[in-house]
Design an enzyme around this catalytic site. Structure first.
Site, PDB file in Angstrom:
ATOM      1  N   GLU A  29      -3.151  -7.142  -3.300  1.00 41.27           N
ATOM      2  CA  GLU A  29      -4.023  -8.322  -3.159  1.00 41.27           C
ATOM      3  C   GLU A  29      -5.393  -8.050  -3.800  1.00 41.27           C
ATOM      4  OE1 GLU A  29      -3.121  -8.394   1.113  1.00 41.27           O
ATOM      5  OE2 GLU A  29      -2.621 -10.507   0.856  1.00 41.27           O
ATOM      6  N   GLU A  79       4.389  -6.295   3.579  1.00 48.05           N
ATOM      7  CA  GLU A  79       3.921  -6.632   4.933  1.00 48.05           C
ATOM      8  C   GLU A  79       5.028  -7.050   5.879  1.00 48.05           C
ATOM      9  OE1 GLU A  79       2.418  -7.497   2.135  1.00 48.05           O
ATOM     10  OE2 GLU A  79       0.257  -7.322   2.307  1.00 48.05           O
ATOM     11  N   GLY A 133      -2.445  -5.104   0.907  1.00 52.66           N
ATOM     12  CA  GLY A 133      -3.835  -5.380   0.565  1.00 52.66           C
ATOM     13  C   GLY A 133      -4.256  -4.731  -0.756  1.00 52.66           C
TER      14      GLY A 133
HETATM   15  C1  3H9 Z   1      -1.523  -4.996   4.583  1.00 57.27           C
HETATM   16  O1  3H9 Z   1      -1.934  -4.507   3.579  1.00 57.27           O
HETATM   17  C2  3H9 Z   1      -1.956  -6.331   5.106  1.00 57.27           C
HETATM   18  C3  3H9 Z   1      -2.768  -7.109   4.144  1.00 57.27           C
HETATM   19  O2  3H9 Z   1      -1.962  -8.054   3.502  1.00 57.27           O
HETATM   20  C4  3H9 Z   1      -3.875  -7.914   4.762  1.00 57.27           C
HETATM   21  C5  3H9 Z   1      -4.533  -7.523   6.013  1.00 57.27           C
HETATM   22  C6  3H9 Z   1      -5.588  -8.461   6.487  1.00 57.27           C
HETATM   23  N1  3H9 Z   1      -2.534   2.459   6.714  1.00 57.27           N
HETATM   24  O3  3H9 Z   1       4.288   7.492   4.224  1.00 57.27           O
HETATM   25  P1  3H9 Z   1       3.541   8.760   4.054  1.00 57.27           P
HETATM   26  C7  3H9 Z   1      -0.417   7.099   6.449  1.00 57.27           C
HETATM   27  S1  3H9 Z   1      -0.421  -4.162   5.559  1.00 57.27           S
HETATM   28  C8  3H9 Z   1      -2.749   3.545   7.478  1.00 57.27           C
HETATM   29  O4  3H9 Z   1       3.999   9.948   4.808  1.00 57.27           O
HETATM   30  P2  3H9 Z   1       4.374   8.853   1.295  1.00 57.27           P
HETATM   31  C9  3H9 Z   1       0.902   7.507   7.082  1.00 57.27           C
HETATM   32  O5  3H9 Z   1       0.953   7.082   8.420  1.00 57.27           O
HETATM   33  C10 3H9 Z   1      -0.148  -2.636   4.730  1.00 57.27           C
HETATM   34  N2  3H9 Z   1      -2.094   4.701   7.297  1.00 57.27           N
HETATM   35  O6  3H9 Z   1       3.386   9.151   2.496  1.00 57.27           O
HETATM   36  C11 3H9 Z   1       0.833   9.014   6.934  1.00 57.27           C
HETATM   37  O7  3H9 Z   1      -0.009   9.506   7.952  1.00 57.27           O
HETATM   38  P3  3H9 Z   1       0.269  10.935   8.626  1.00 57.27           P
HETATM   39  C12 3H9 Z   1       0.721  -2.793   3.546  1.00 57.27           C
HETATM   40  C13 3H9 Z   1      -1.184   4.747   6.315  1.00 57.27           C
HETATM   41  O8  3H9 Z   1       3.753   9.469   0.119  1.00 57.27           O
HETATM   42  C14 3H9 Z   1       0.123   9.206   5.596  1.00 57.27           C
HETATM   43  O9  3H9 Z   1      -0.574   7.990   5.364  1.00 57.27           O
HETATM   44  N3  3H9 Z   1       1.066  -1.489   3.028  1.00 57.27           N
HETATM   45  C15 3H9 Z   1      -0.914   3.652   5.500  1.00 57.27           C
HETATM   46  O10 3H9 Z   1       5.772   9.214   1.679  1.00 57.27           O
HETATM   47  C16 3H9 Z   1       1.049   9.458   4.438  1.00 57.27           C
HETATM   48  O11 3H9 Z   1       2.021   8.441   4.406  1.00 57.27           O
HETATM   49  C17 3H9 Z   1       2.126  -0.810   3.457  1.00 57.27           C
HETATM   50  O12 3H9 Z   1       2.890  -1.282   4.261  1.00 57.27           O
HETATM   51  C18 3H9 Z   1      -1.632   2.464   5.722  1.00 57.27           C
HETATM   52  N4  3H9 Z   1      -1.453   1.377   4.968  1.00 57.27           N
HETATM   53  O13 3H9 Z   1       4.378   7.268   1.111  1.00 57.27           O
HETATM   54  C19 3H9 Z   1       2.314   0.557   2.871  1.00 57.27           C
HETATM   55  N5  3H9 Z   1       0.066   3.992   4.617  1.00 57.27           N
HETATM   56  O14 3H9 Z   1       0.216  11.919   7.514  1.00 57.27           O
HETATM   57  C20 3H9 Z   1       2.710   1.535   3.934  1.00 57.27           C
HETATM   58  C21 3H9 Z   1       0.358   5.270   4.873  1.00 57.27           C
HETATM   59  O15 3H9 Z   1      -0.792  11.058   9.643  1.00 57.27           O
HETATM   60  N6  3H9 Z   1       2.807   2.874   3.425  1.00 57.27           N
HETATM   61  N7  3H9 Z   1      -0.385   5.731   5.896  1.00 57.27           N
HETATM   62  O16 3H9 Z   1       1.648  10.826   9.227  1.00 57.27           O
HETATM   63  C22 3H9 Z   1       3.843   3.312   2.695  1.00 57.27           C
HETATM   64  O17 3H9 Z   1       4.753   2.597   2.355  1.00 57.27           O
HETATM   65  C23 3H9 Z   1       3.848   4.766   2.326  1.00 57.27           C
HETATM   66  O18 3H9 Z   1       2.955   5.428   3.187  1.00 57.27           O
HETATM   67  C24 3H9 Z   1       3.412   5.063   0.865  1.00 57.27           C
HETATM   68  C25 3H9 Z   1       3.232   6.604   0.698  1.00 57.27           C
HETATM   69  C26 3H9 Z   1       4.517   4.584  -0.091  1.00 57.27           C
HETATM   70  C27 3H9 Z   1       2.122   4.389   0.530  1.00 57.27           C
END
Ligand code: 3H9
Length: 714
Positions: free
Chosen positions: A109, A129, A106
């Site tokens: 997007e 995603e 998102g």
């Molecule tokens: C989407 O966007 C759908 C859309 O197309 C449309 C929808 C209608 N949400 O990984 P980390 C938390 S789907 C909630 O340890 P890093 C994570 O759980 C989404 N929480 O840090 C952790 O929590 P905690 C598409 C999230 O620096 C904390 O943040 N996006 C989210 O190693 C730190 O994360 C993705 O798939 C989130 N989106 O890496 C990206 N992201 O500390 C998913 C993270 O309590 N995220 N958290 O354990 C990642 O790939 C990595 O977190 C990122 C940072 C690279 C961003």
């Protein structure tokens, strides 16, 4: 304005800053805040252009993944992001998106709804995603092909890998890379385009042309998705959605995307992958070890043993920039080990994973030697010799005399007791298991095994170290085989029993491969070397019970014939020069004879039975491991299996898979197997019985336990 989003005018530029740490996800309040910011800018005659930027370490990393569970649980209707995208795109003032960190999902997007995108050279953009079993659901599948072309959009949406700023610029996703201060650069850029017409991504159809070319792109992508993402539905769904962009007008394409997104969101695969996403992060949290626990700095390492495991472990340290001594007992073994390390690195250079210069740096960090010289300076010593208790104890008593007092003493044992190994030292508090998975330089899992005396500092150090080495560390208690191998023993046992009862080895392997496992269990045995288990069984021979069906009768016979697996060209299968396996009639005859002599009735076996017997064996033992506290949570078991044993991520791991089948149904089958094959192997785990009776899941069990622990802490 919401607190999550700030708006400020800086001269003639309206600056919208998102402040939703840690990753600026589009949680409730964020889209509304951005919309309010755009409205303020529109209403202010002084403002000529708008900049949207992320506060803290990143731009928007995506929708808030925690919200998805609320939708599928019926607590929320939808995440409405389309109004945000429309508001930005239709803004009366041009909007410049200023990207640092990660603009994912998102986040990308949102960025694509802006009229321009600029970013730091370190920024990354992506549509990951599919890794959550869904597709972009806020216009990504429709806007990305318009900016980057169909081929790039298909690649990014179907496979989910991020691209760096340079590649994003080349693809047309970014308009400029900014050096220096991002906000200043973005404001300058905004002033430079303030008077120009603001291009709307939805109207940029030039890159969608060429229907004939597109057909080939989609066909190839589908073929690759079926191969590389075997069994997964989201990659194919993402391709369908991008294809819609090439066939439908923008608004209709968006409708199609929304339909596909919703179908994916409600799929079991998506729930499983989201479970795995949070699980990978949950395992780092150890209830009795607070975040502020002191850790030791690991600046120098030493590894004992340059075999397959020792060599791979040394590579992990070198890859992380940590100098590492590798000690072997003989010159020949040392040279052999080093040659393998070199060959592995050379292969990576050949494949373009890194440069020769990086390889040279890494090789220079590895010091091969035959003595303990320099061990007194090591911050960690990892023992990686073969599985024999006497040898391990001897090594630990030796290093106990040399290592400095705060040196972590790790053993790579996959089954033996950490406590017994630790008893060979005068400092059992410093001893811990670091169970790597073969090939150790590739596999993500590090099972960290806590002995009864292991100190919290040593555990916290190990959990941190896992991250530094690029591994997922999962903490396990001390028992024979810990989490992973204790369970795999039950799984392998059933695979062998099924073969004895009439399934061909290739049927067992085929059924589990089709289930989604990276490899069938018997082929896996051949790869790992059947002699490894054979040797361990000899170590535990005294535990064999007379009168109980022998669990590894066929592998023992294979080993006695010198059939150790791939390394001897023969094991369960026979291998050609390219290591391609074929069924071997000699093995079929051996199995039949052995089964007859053991009085085992042979019959036709269904693939369904193969899946149930092997996977439910994992689940039943997993439930015991959970109840005994060997695993902290059910999700820890799942993460072990997803990252160390080739269990398909889209099934969420064995415990999550059992949840999806229903624990009552799983238990009913286990009770049936108990009647047929005996309580020795199939007595249901009491925890499984209780959860099935109460109509609960392992996931709910984890949540209840977490709530209780939080309550106790409060
Ligand atoms: C989407 O966007 C759908 C859309 O197309 C449309 C929808 C209608 N949400 O990984 P980390 C938390 S789907 C909630 O340890 P890093 C994570 O759980 C989404 N929480 O840090 C952790 O929590 P905690 C598409 C999230 O620096 C904390 O943040 N996006 C989210 O190693 C730190 O994360 C993705 O798939 C989130 N989106 O890496 C990206 N992201 O500390 C998913 C993270 O309590 N995220 N958290 O354990 C990642 O790939 C990595 O977190 C990122 C940072 C690279 C961003």
């Amino acid at each position: 304005m919401s607190e999550l989003v700030a708006y400020a005018r800086q001269g003639d530029i309206g600056v919208i800053t998102i402040n939703n740490p840690p990753v600026n996800a589009l949680s409730p309040g964020v889209p509304e805040g951005i919309i309010a910011g755009i409205e303020k800018a529109e209403a202010d005659p002084e403002v000529r252009a708008v900049v949207v930027i992320g506060g803290g370490r990143t731009f928007i990393a995506g929708a808030d993944i925690r919200e998805f569970g609320k939708i599928t649980a019926g607590q929320k209707e939808r995440i409405a992001l389309y109004p945000l995208m429309n508001k930005i795109e239709d803004s009366k003032k041009p909007v410049v998106m200023a990207i640092h960190g990660t603009a994912f999902g998102g986040g990308l997007e949102t960025a694509m709804s802006g009229h321009y995108r600029i970013g730091l050279a370190t920024a990354q953009v992506g549509q990951p995603e599919v890794k959550l079993g869904i597709i972009p659901g806020a216009g990504g599948t429709q806007r990305l092909p318009r900016l980057a072309g169909v081929a790039k959009a298909v690649e990014m949406c179907a496979f989910g890998e991020p691209v760096d700023a340079k590649a994003a610029l080349a693809a047309g996703i970014l308009d400029e890379i900014i050096e220096g201060d991002l906000l200043q650069g973005a404001m300058e850029f905004a002033r430079s385009i303030a008077q120009k017409p603001a291009p709307k991504t939805r109207d940029r159809n030039e890159k969608l042309q060429d229907a004939a070319g597109n057909t080939a792109i989609f066909a190839l992508a589908r073929e690759q998705a079926r191969k590389i993402r075997r069994g997964q539905t989201a990659p194919l769904a993402a391709i369908d959605a991008v294809e819609a962009a090439t066939k439908l007008p923008f608004d209709k394409g968006i409708e199609r995307e929304a339909e596909i997104f919703r179908a994916c969101l409600f799929s079991t695969q998506s729930k499983a992958l989201i479970h795995a996403f949070f699980g990978e992060r949950t395992v780092a949290k150890i209830p009795d070890i607070p975040k502020e626990t002191k850790t030791y700095d690991i600046r120098r390492a030493a590894v004992i043993g340059a075999g397959t495991m020792g060599g791979g472990i040394a590579m992990n340290y070198a890859n992380a920039g940590i100098p590492v001594i590798v000690k072997e007992a003989s010159r020949e073994a040392l040279d052999r080990g080093l040659a393998i390390i070199r060959k592995n690195y050379e292969n990576s250079v050949k494949k373009g994973r890194f440069s020769q210069a990086i390889m040279d740096q890494r090789m220079a960090l590895i010091t091969p030697q035959l003595t303990y010289d320099g061990f007194e300076q090591a911050d960690i010593i990892v023992e990686a010799v073969f599985e024999g208790m006497a040898l391990k104890k001897q090594i630990f008593s030796e290093i106990d005399k040399i290592a400095k007092p705060d040196c972590v003493l790790a053993t790579n044992t996959s089954t033996l007791s950490i406590d017994e190994i630790a008893s060979a030292t005068r400092r059992p508090q410093m001893v811990i298991g670091h169970h790597f998975f073969s090939p150790a330089n590739v596999m993500k899992l590090l099972e960290i095994v806590r002995g009864k005396a292991t100190s919290k500092e040593v555990i916290a150090t190990s959990m941190n170290l896992a991250k530094k080495l690029g591994k997922i560390g999962v903490l396990a208690g001390n028992c024979k085989g810990f989490i992973g191998n204790r369970m795999i023993h039950c799984y392998a046992r059933e695979a062998v029993f099924l073969v004895e009862e009439g399934a061909a080895p290739e049927q067992v392997d085929g059924a589990l491969y089709d289930f989604g496992m990276a490899m069938g269990p018997l082929a896996m045995g051949d790869l790992a070397g059947l002699d490894v288990g054979w040797r361990i069984r000899q170590e535990f021979k005294h535990l064999e019970k007379p009168g109980v069906r022998k669990t590894m009768m066929i592998p023992d016979l294979l080993c006695e014939m010198g059939r150790y697996g791939q390394k001897t060209g023969k094991g369960w299968y026979i291998y050609d020069a390219d290591r391609k396996p074929s069924p071997d009639p000699e093995v079929a005859a051996l199995i039949e004879k052995a089964a007859r002599e053991a009085g085992i009735e042979r019959r036709k076996i269904s693939n369904e039975e193969i899946i149930e017997r092997t996977i439910y064996a994992l689940v039943n033992e997993g439930a015991r491991i959970l109840e005994e506290g060997i695993a902290l949570r059910a999700v820890d078991i799942d993460i072990v299996y997803l990252n160390g044993y080739g269990f398909p991520a889209w099934r969420g791991g064995p415990m999550f898979y059992a949840d999806t089948i229903g624990l009552k149904n799983v238990l009913a089958k286990i009770e049936e197997f108990e009647k047929r094959h005996g309580a020795e192997f199939w007595a249901p785990a009491p925890l499984l019985q209780r959860l099935a009776r109460e109509g609960k899941t392992f996931e709910a069990y984890d949540k209840e336990k977490e709530a209780m622990q939080a309550g106790a802490r409060a």
